[in-house]
Design a protein around this motif. Structure first.
Motif, PDB file in Angstrom:
ATOM      1  N   SER A 238      -6.486   1.697  -7.224  1.00 31.41           N
ATOM      2  CA  SER A 238      -6.088   2.996  -6.695  1.00 31.41           C
ATOM      3  C   SER A 238      -7.301   3.903  -6.559  1.00 31.41           C
ATOM      4  O   SER A 238      -8.324   3.705  -7.224  1.00 31.41           O
ATOM      5  CB  SER A 238      -5.042   3.649  -7.613  1.00 31.41           C
TER       6      SER A 238
ATOM      7  N   CYS B 158      -3.128   0.163  -4.010  1.00 29.54           N
ATOM      8  CA  CYS B 158      -2.938  -1.168  -3.441  1.00 29.54           C
ATOM      9  C   CYS B 158      -2.413  -2.061  -4.557  1.00 29.54           C
ATOM     10  O   CYS B 158      -2.967  -2.073  -5.659  1.00 29.54           O
ATOM     11  CB  CYS B 158      -4.261  -1.743  -2.929  1.00 29.54           C
TER      12      CYS B 158
ATOM     13  N   TYR C 151      -6.973   3.801   5.919  1.00 30.40           N
ATOM     14  CA  TYR C 151      -7.120   3.102   4.644  1.00 30.40           C
ATOM     15  C   TYR C 151      -6.305   1.813   4.671  1.00 30.40           C
ATOM     16  O   TYR C 151      -5.197   1.781   5.225  1.00 30.40           O
ATOM     17  CB  TYR C 151      -6.643   3.970   3.479  1.00 30.40           C
TER      18      TYR C 151
ATOM     19  N   ALA D 203       0.869  -1.187   0.000  1.00 33.83           N
ATOM     20  CA  ALA D 203       0.000   0.000   0.000  1.00 33.83           C
ATOM     21  C   ALA D 203       0.897   1.225   0.000  1.00 33.83           C
ATOM     22  O   ALA D 203       1.760   1.369   0.877  1.00 33.83           O
ATOM     23  CB  ALA D 203      -0.918   0.000   1.220  1.00 33.83           C
TER      24      ALA D 203
ATOM     25  N   CYS E 164      -5.610  -2.231   2.448  1.00 34.97           N
ATOM     26  CA  CYS E 164      -5.775  -3.116   1.300  1.00 34.97           C
ATOM     27  C   CYS E 164      -6.031  -4.526   1.815  1.00 34.97           C
ATOM     28  O   CYS E 164      -5.273  -5.022   2.656  1.00 34.97           O
ATOM     29  CB  CYS E 164      -4.520  -3.138   0.433  1.00 34.97           C
TER      30      CYS E 164
ATOM     31  N   MET F 265     -10.165  -2.210  -1.465  1.00 33.79           N
ATOM     32  CA  MET F 265      -9.614  -1.057  -0.766  1.00 33.79           C
ATOM     33  C   MET F 265     -10.679  -0.630   0.244  1.00 33.79           C
ATOM     34  O   MET F 265     -11.858  -0.489  -0.105  1.00 33.79           O
ATOM     35  CB  MET F 265      -9.309   0.083  -1.736  1.00 33.79           C
TER      36      MET F 265
END
Length: 471
Positions: free
Chosen positions: A279, A234, A290, A219, A292, A248
């Motif tokens: 993305s 990611c 955030y 990430a 992944c 994500m």
């Protein structure tokens, strides 16, 4: 070359669809042929290429330069006799000639000339499911053609007829459907012969082909084109088979296309593994969490990687500005000091107020040992001059035709599969390349340095039936 741009949008999308993690008991055998209307000056890109793929992993290869069918897996080399490869080579040479004839037919039909490069591709094969009792269940067969990246003709196995999605393919459809024995053969090949070859290959090298490799997940964020935003990415790479699930998440909630999420889809690496990137653009000051999440058959549980909140290149502009200011201040200071000393007569020979010798004046001064020195402004070595000229023209010495080359390579990847397995051209297609380069990019972004008769050609279909298929 303008025609090249028309096809960029269709590149790699056959392999760009996300799938759920599928059963490892699904098996496939496909053969892919790609012919160019004329040669291109690119390493590893040939006028004709053919390959066999088992579960999307290359098992054999042939091209118009080597003109020899060769094994790409050790078990293929060990289990199959030399006679198999000799007959296979003759079969592919015959197919190569078929493609030369038919690509010209299609170019005439499409009213295309030979100024541009055009591509004819053929893919055929089968997919089965191995049942718990060891028997095989036929799932589907594929026999389709494409021209310049667009669907041209496909065989409808259920109705035993050809489907023409474009007007230019209608004459071919009528001609091929007019010979029903060929359609019967095609159906029989897809549902029986191909399955027989696949089951044989499974017995030879099924364990190796089915060996799963887990993804490595990263990430990272880079500065976005929109001011004040970053693009969070990611990336998962090095996994096999290609079926994967990537998400994500923002504060634990999956983001979707409505949130601006973009995906490359699953793409092949150069080592029989796969990669995928997703993305999304977010504000640079966003402090939300955030992460992944990636799931794959080789994993016991999903891999979750959190973004550390850092942007790898967001400070570069600021740093350049600060550095430029510092250099400017130092330069002004030095110039001021020299000006003072010059006025006091403490530097530069000659009368007070004379400027130092430069340009044409320089030879008059010599270099202190009796040799004149020519310091013509803007003059340098041939290498630097060539480099300067090439940069001024927007090119490099080794890549003067990089734009055209990139477009040819992209066209070469249309519809079926990216033929990069023998070509070191990964850098020409966005988002594609070796695992090492991908991982290095990700680590740097995070600040870390670290494919006669059916028995002749292993299930690819007889040459006689192919020769009957004139477009």
């Amino acid at each position: 070359m303008c025609a090249f741009k028309m096809y960029v949008v269709v590149l790699l999308f056959l392999f760009a669809t996300l799938s759920t993690v599928d059963s490892v008991e699904k098996w496939s055998l496909n053969y892919i042929y790609t012919a160019l209307s004329k040669p291109v000056e690119l390493p590893g890109i040939h006028e004709f290429t053919a390959m066999g793929l088992m579960n999307d992993k290359q098992i054999d290869y042939y091209d118009s330069v080597s003109k020899k069918k060769i094994p790409k897996q050790d078990w293929m080399r060990e289990k199959l006799p030399a006679d198999y490869w000799d007959k296979g080579t003759q079969s592919r040479k015959s197919k190569e000639q078929w493609f030369k004839v038919n690509i010209n037919i299609l170019m005439d039909r499409m009213r295309h000339n030979n100024t541009d490069v055009h591509i004819l591709q053929w893919k055929h094969g089968c997919e089965i499911d191995r049942q718990s009792d060891g028997t095989f269940k036929f799932i589907k067969g594929t026999d389709q053609y494409s021209y310049d990246g667009d669907d041209f003709l496909a065989f409808d196995d259920a109705n035993m007829q050809w489907v023409a999605p474009v007007v230019q393919a209608q004459p071919t459809k009528r001609k091929w459907d007019g010979v029903q024995i060929l359609n019967q053969y095609t159906k029989g090949y897809l549902e029986k012969e191909c399955v027989d070859w696949l089951s044989k290959f499974m017995a030879y090298g099924g364990k190796e082909v089915s060996r799963a490799s887990p993804p490595r997940v990263y990430a990272f964020a880079k500065k976005a084109k929109t001011a004040g935003h970053v693009r969070l990415t990611c990336m998962a790479t090095g996994f096999y088979p290609k079926y994967v699930i990537m998400q994500m998440k923002k504060n634990g909630v999956p983001l979707t296309k409505r949130d601006g999420v973009q995906s490359t889809g699953v793409l092949p690496n150069d080592d029989d593994t796969y990669q995928i990137r997703m993305s999304v653009q977010i504000p640079e000051a966003d402090k939300e969490t955030y992460e992944c999440s990636v799931n794959h058959v080789a994993l016991k549980e999903p891999v979750v990687v959190k973004w550390d909140g850092k942007c790898c290149d967001c400070t570069q502009v600021t740093g350049v500005i600060i550095g430029a200011v510092v250099v400017l201040v130092l330069l002004l200071t030095a110039v001021s000091s020299m000006l003072v000393l010059w006025k006091k007569g403490k530097i530069f020979a000659g009368k007070k107020g004379d400027l130092p010798a430069t340009g044409i004046q320089a030879p008059l001064n010599g270099n202190g040992n009796g040799t004149a020195v020519l310091n013509m402004p803007g003059q340098g070595s041939n290498k630097s001059l060539e480099r300067e000229a090439m940069l001024a023209n927007g090119g490099t010495k080794d890549g003067a035709s990089s734009t055209d080359s990139g477009n040819v390579i992209q066209k070469y990847c249309q519809l079926f599969y990216c033929i990069f397995l023998n070509a070191d051209v990964s850098s020409a297609v966005p988002g594609q390349g070796s695992n090492e380069r991908l991982e290095r990019e990700a680590m740097l972004a995070n600040g870390v340095i670290k494919d006669g008769a059916s028995s002749t050609d292993s299930g690819q279909g007889s040459n006689a039936s192919l020769e009957e298929r004139q477009c």
